[in-house]
Scaffold this motif. Structure first.
Motif, PDB file in Angstrom:
ATOM      1  N   PRO A  67      44.644  52.793  80.103  1.00 53.91           N
ATOM      2  CA  PRO A  67      43.597  52.867  79.056  1.00 53.91           C
ATOM      3  C   PRO A  67      42.744  51.651  78.935  1.00 53.91           C
ATOM      4  N   LEU A  68      43.011  50.609  79.456  1.00 49.29           N
ATOM      5  CA  LEU A  68      42.170  49.231  79.648  1.00 49.29           C
ATOM      6  C   LEU A  68      41.121  49.625  80.722  1.00 49.29           C
ATOM      7  N   GLY A  69      41.307  50.557  81.657  1.00 47.16           N
ATOM      8  CA  GLY A  69      40.497  51.087  82.689  1.00 47.16           C
ATOM      9  C   GLY A  69      39.264  51.986  82.071  1.00 47.16           C
ATOM     10  N   ARG A  70      39.499  52.952  81.154  1.00 43.30           N
ATOM     11  CA  ARG A  70      38.983  53.693  80.341  1.00 43.30           C
ATOM     12  C   ARG A  70      37.879  52.905  79.553  1.00 43.30           C
ATOM     13  N   ILE A  71      38.465  51.849  78.897  1.00 41.76           N
ATOM     14  CA  ILE A  71      37.866  50.807  77.996  1.00 41.76           C
ATOM     15  C   ILE A  71      36.701  50.210  79.139  1.00 41.76           C
ATOM     16  N   ALA A  72      36.993  49.870  80.140  1.00 39.31           N
ATOM     17  CA  ALA A  72      36.104  48.932  81.148  1.00 39.31           C
ATOM     18  C   ALA A  72      35.027  49.980  81.231  1.00 39.31           C
ATOM     19  N   ASP A  73      35.163  51.129  81.368  1.00 37.67           N
ATOM     20  CA  ASP A  73      33.993  52.164  81.611  1.00 37.67           C
ATOM     21  C   ASP A  73      33.198  52.453  80.281  1.00 37.67           C
ATOM     22  N   LYS A  74      33.730  52.261  79.452  1.00 39.06           N
ATOM     23  CA  LYS A  74      33.061  52.429  78.014  1.00 39.06           C
ATOM     24  C   LYS A  74      32.517  51.340  77.177  1.00 39.06           C
ATOM     25  N   TRP A  75      33.055  50.160  77.519  1.00 40.05           N
ATOM     26  CA  TRP A  75      32.626  49.171  76.475  1.00 40.05           C
ATOM     27  C   TRP A  75      32.220  47.867  77.210  1.00 40.05           C
ATOM     28  N   TYR A  76      31.895  46.777  76.794  1.00 39.19           N
ATOM     29  CA  TYR A  76      31.526  45.512  77.402  1.00 39.19           C
ATOM     30  C   TYR A  76      32.545  45.029  78.635  1.00 39.19           C
ATOM     31  N   ARG A  77      32.472  44.970  79.630  1.00 36.66           N
ATOM     32  CA  ARG A  77      33.389  44.603  80.716  1.00 36.66           C
ATOM     33  C   ARG A  77      33.699  43.002  80.478  1.00 36.66           C
ATOM     34  N   THR A  78      32.803  42.338  80.120  1.00 35.46           N
ATOM     35  CA  THR A  78      32.851  40.926  79.927  1.00 35.46           C
ATOM     36  C   THR A  78      33.577  40.480  78.826  1.00 35.46           C
ATOM     37  N   ARG A  79      33.423  41.305  77.747  1.00 33.13           N
ATOM     38  CA  ARG A  79      34.377  40.818  76.676  1.00 33.13           C
ATOM     39  C   ARG A  79      35.880  41.203  76.701  1.00 33.13           C
ATOM     40  N   LEU A  80      35.801  42.250  77.289  1.00 31.01           N
ATOM     41  CA  LEU A  80      37.316  42.788  77.767  1.00 31.01           C
ATOM     42  C   LEU A  80      38.005  41.898  78.660  1.00 31.01           C
ATOM     43  N   LEU A  81      37.206  41.110  79.524  1.00 30.53           N
ATOM     44  CA  LEU A  81      37.898  40.436  80.642  1.00 30.53           C
ATOM     45  C   LEU A  81      38.246  39.034  79.858  1.00 30.53           C
ATOM     46  N   ALA A  82      37.217  38.452  78.780  1.00 27.11           N
ATOM     47  CA  ALA A  82      37.528  37.255  78.165  1.00 27.11           C
ATOM     48  C   ALA A  82      38.704  37.198  77.241  1.00 27.11           C
ATOM     49  N   ILE A  83      38.935  38.634  76.638  1.00 27.45           N
ATOM     50  CA  ILE A  83      39.896  38.631  75.551  1.00 27.45           C
ATOM     51  C   ILE A  83      41.340  38.710  76.447  1.00 27.45           C
ATOM     52  N   GLY A  84      41.494  39.544  77.479  1.00 24.21           N
ATOM     53  CA  GLY A  84      42.725  39.559  78.389  1.00 24.21           C
ATOM     54  C   GLY A  84      42.908  38.207  78.966  1.00 24.21           C
ATOM     55  N   THR A  85      42.078  37.499  79.576  1.00 24.14           N
ATOM     56  CA  THR A  85      42.109  36.147  79.912  1.00 24.14           C
ATOM     57  C   THR A  85      42.817  35.179  78.885  1.00 24.14           C
ATOM     58  N   GLY A  86      42.321  35.312  77.835  1.00 27.01           N
ATOM     59  CA  GLY A  86      43.104  34.383  76.598  1.00 27.01           C
ATOM     60  C   GLY A  86      44.246  34.802  76.322  1.00 27.01           C
ATOM     61  N   VAL A  87      44.711  36.077  76.102  1.00 33.05           N
ATOM     62  CA  VAL A  87      45.741  36.684  76.010  1.00 33.05           C
ATOM     63  C   VAL A  87      47.014  36.082  77.095  1.00 33.05           C
ATOM     64  N   TRP A  88      46.767  36.527  77.998  1.00 36.85           N
ATOM     65  CA  TRP A  88      47.746  36.163  79.166  1.00 36.85           C
ATOM     66  C   TRP A  88      47.884  34.488  79.470  1.00 36.85           C
ATOM     67  N   SER A  89      46.961  33.890  78.926  1.00 36.84           N
ATOM     68  CA  SER A  89      47.106  32.495  78.954  1.00 36.84           C
ATOM     69  C   SER A  89      47.943  32.015  77.811  1.00 36.84           C
ATOM     70  N   VAL A  90      47.914  32.232  76.835  1.00 47.06           N
ATOM     71  CA  VAL A  90      48.729  32.017  75.733  1.00 47.06           C
ATOM     72  C   VAL A  90      50.123  32.543  76.145  1.00 47.06           C
ATOM     73  N   LEU A  91      50.186  33.350  76.596  1.00 52.97           N
ATOM     74  CA  LEU A  91      51.620  34.086  76.704  1.00 52.97           C
ATOM     75  C   LEU A  91      52.317  33.283  77.991  1.00 52.97           C
ATOM     76  N   THR A  92      51.255  32.919  78.784  1.00 50.71           N
ATOM     77  CA  THR A  92      52.012  32.005  80.209  1.00 50.71           C
ATOM     78  C   THR A  92      52.479  30.721  79.471  1.00 50.71           C
ATOM     79  N   ALA A  93      51.856  30.187  78.436  1.00 52.73           N
ATOM     80  CA  ALA A  93      52.654  29.208  77.849  1.00 52.73           C
ATOM     81  C   ALA A  93      53.781  29.451  77.072  1.00 52.73           C
ATOM     82  N   ALA A  94      53.855  30.534  76.405  1.00 54.63           N
ATOM     83  CA  ALA A  94      54.993  31.115  75.760  1.00 54.63           C
ATOM     84  C   ALA A  94      56.110  31.122  76.732  1.00 54.63           C
ATOM     85  N   SER A  95      56.103  31.370  77.990  1.00 52.71           N
ATOM     86  CA  SER A  95      57.198  31.661  79.140  1.00 52.71           C
ATOM     87  C   SER A  95      57.611  30.081  79.282  1.00 52.71           C
TER      88      SER A  95
END
Length: 401
Positions: A67-95
């Motif tokens: 589903p994220l691939g379909r979002i990348a084809d329809k929405w702003y890829r830069t915004r999607l990338l920014a959100i994803g990077t922030g999410v995985w960074s916070v959850l890396t700290a959670a590890s």
């Protein structure tokens, strides 16, 4: 509103940020493998449970990638990338804050969710930032994040993990991720397909109605997916268990094993990502299948080289490093060649979807099974050896079960 971006300063800036995000992508995912032994000892895990941490990550990465691939084809890829990077960074700290195996398990699922944005959005952006004759080289720079990130994870695990402990390494990794998430928003969103030749309207209409079918009906794409399954089964098994293998079999310390892994598995990969991308672009001008032909030849060298590395006798770390470096450096040619080939054969508005389908297949059927399958085999042969030796530990284990 998207604006045309030429492969000049704007594209170069974007590629630098994309490279840095991809570096962090592989750095954060590899920390669990680089710090596997201290994590295993603190939580008293089997190799199967340890391998399962890598498996759940890759399964989450693969499933949500569609589903994220379909979002990348329809929405702003830069915004999607920014959100994803922030999410995985916070959850890396959670590890690093996990107090038991269940919490570590859940945090690694979350890291996989965030990182699933990187490949579809990043590769789709490169497809619209660079013309076809420059894409393999640009993709090679982007994929430099793979060896650079994994190498940095090994060095960090060896240097900081031995001094600060494994938890603080995960916490520190969060900071650069949040900075890069903000920088991703500074990348100009390019026009889709502006640098590609026009395609028939009928083909574009079919792609809109059935995007997954439009991707999978291409024979080249199906062969690329199959190659990704086999390639990543082996690559992820090596990444998950090479450092523990060196610690157990060659009796190295965490720092020594991490340094050997950093050099032999990943540092040398940078050479062939750049040179492989350059050569792939040259070959694609002369032969339509030049990129994939180069990838196939590289794999033919990699397989026997890694086999020889793993069969070196105890203490032969020099020979191990030589053969493993030869095997992995040729495996890295795969990324620059195959990823650029996907951009070539897929219509611009389907590139995020195509990359997501490819990653889903190669992770579900390849990368997720590599660490888990290797962990199960390790436990099986270890128990078999203990049973044959009449180990007191084995007798106690049997008594409990």
């Amino acid at each position: 509103m998207a604006s045309p971006v030429k492969p000049t300063s704007s594209a170069s800036f974007a590629l630098i940020i994309l490279f840095a995000i991809n570096l962090l992508n592989f750095f954060d995912r590899q920390l669990a493998g680089a710090l596997a032994e201290p994590v295993r000892k603190e939580f008293m895990l089997s190799d199967t449970a340890l391998g399962l941490l890598g498996t759940v990550f890759t399964l989450m990465y693969a499933i949500v990638g569609l589903p994220l691939g379909r979002i990348a084809d329809k929405w702003y890829r830069t915004r999607l990338l920014a959100i994803g990077t922030g999410v995985w960074s916070v959850l890396t700290a959670a590890s690093g804050l996990a107090q038991n195996y269940t919490q570590m398990f859940i945090s690694r699922l979350g890291v996989g969710l965030g990182e699933a944005t990187c490949a579809p959005a990043g590769q789709s952006l490169i497809g619209d930032l660079y013309p076809p004759q420059q894409r393999a080289r640009a993709m090679g720079v982007f994929m430099l994040g793979l060896p650079a990130g994994i190498s940095l994870a090994y060095f960090t695990a060896g240097a900081l993990g031995a001094v600060l402990g494994w938890r603080k390494v995960f916490l520190i990794a969060c900071v650069p991720g949040l900075i890069l998430a903000l920088l991703a928003l500074r990348i100009p969103e390019p026009v889709r397909g502006a640098l590609d030749a026009a395609r028939p309207n009928a083909a574009l209409d079919a792609a809109v109605k059935s995007p997954y079918r439009a991707v999978l009906r291409l024979p080249t794409m199906r062969w690329i997916i199959l190659s990704g399954i086999f390639h990543n089964f082996n690559m992820y098994a090596i990444n998950a268990f090479q450092t523990p293998f060196l610690q157990r079999f060659h009796e190295m310390s965490l720092r020594e094993a991490s340094n050997v892994s950093a050099i032999s598995v990943v540092a040398v990969g940078a050479i062939n990502l750049l040179s492989g991308g350059w050569l792939a672009d040259r070959l694609s001008v002369k032969r339509r299948n030049g990129r994939l032909l180069l990838s196939a030849c590289s794999m033919a060298i990699a397989a026997p080289s890694i086999f020889l590395a793993l069969n070196q006798p105890k203490g032969s770390t020099g020979a191990f490093m030589m053969f493993m470096a030869l095997g992995t450096t040729t495996m890295y040619v795969y990324y620059a060649t195959v990823y650029a080939a996907i951009q070539d054969v897929i219509a611009p508005r389907l590139r995020g979807t195509a990359v997501a389908i490819y990653f889903c297949a190669m992770y579900v059927l390849g990368a997720s099974l590599g660490p888990f399958g290797t962990g199960m085999l390790s436990d099986h042969f270890a128990h078999q050896a203990m049973r044959q030796a009449g180990s007191s530990y084995w007798l106690r284990l049997q008594h409990r079960t």
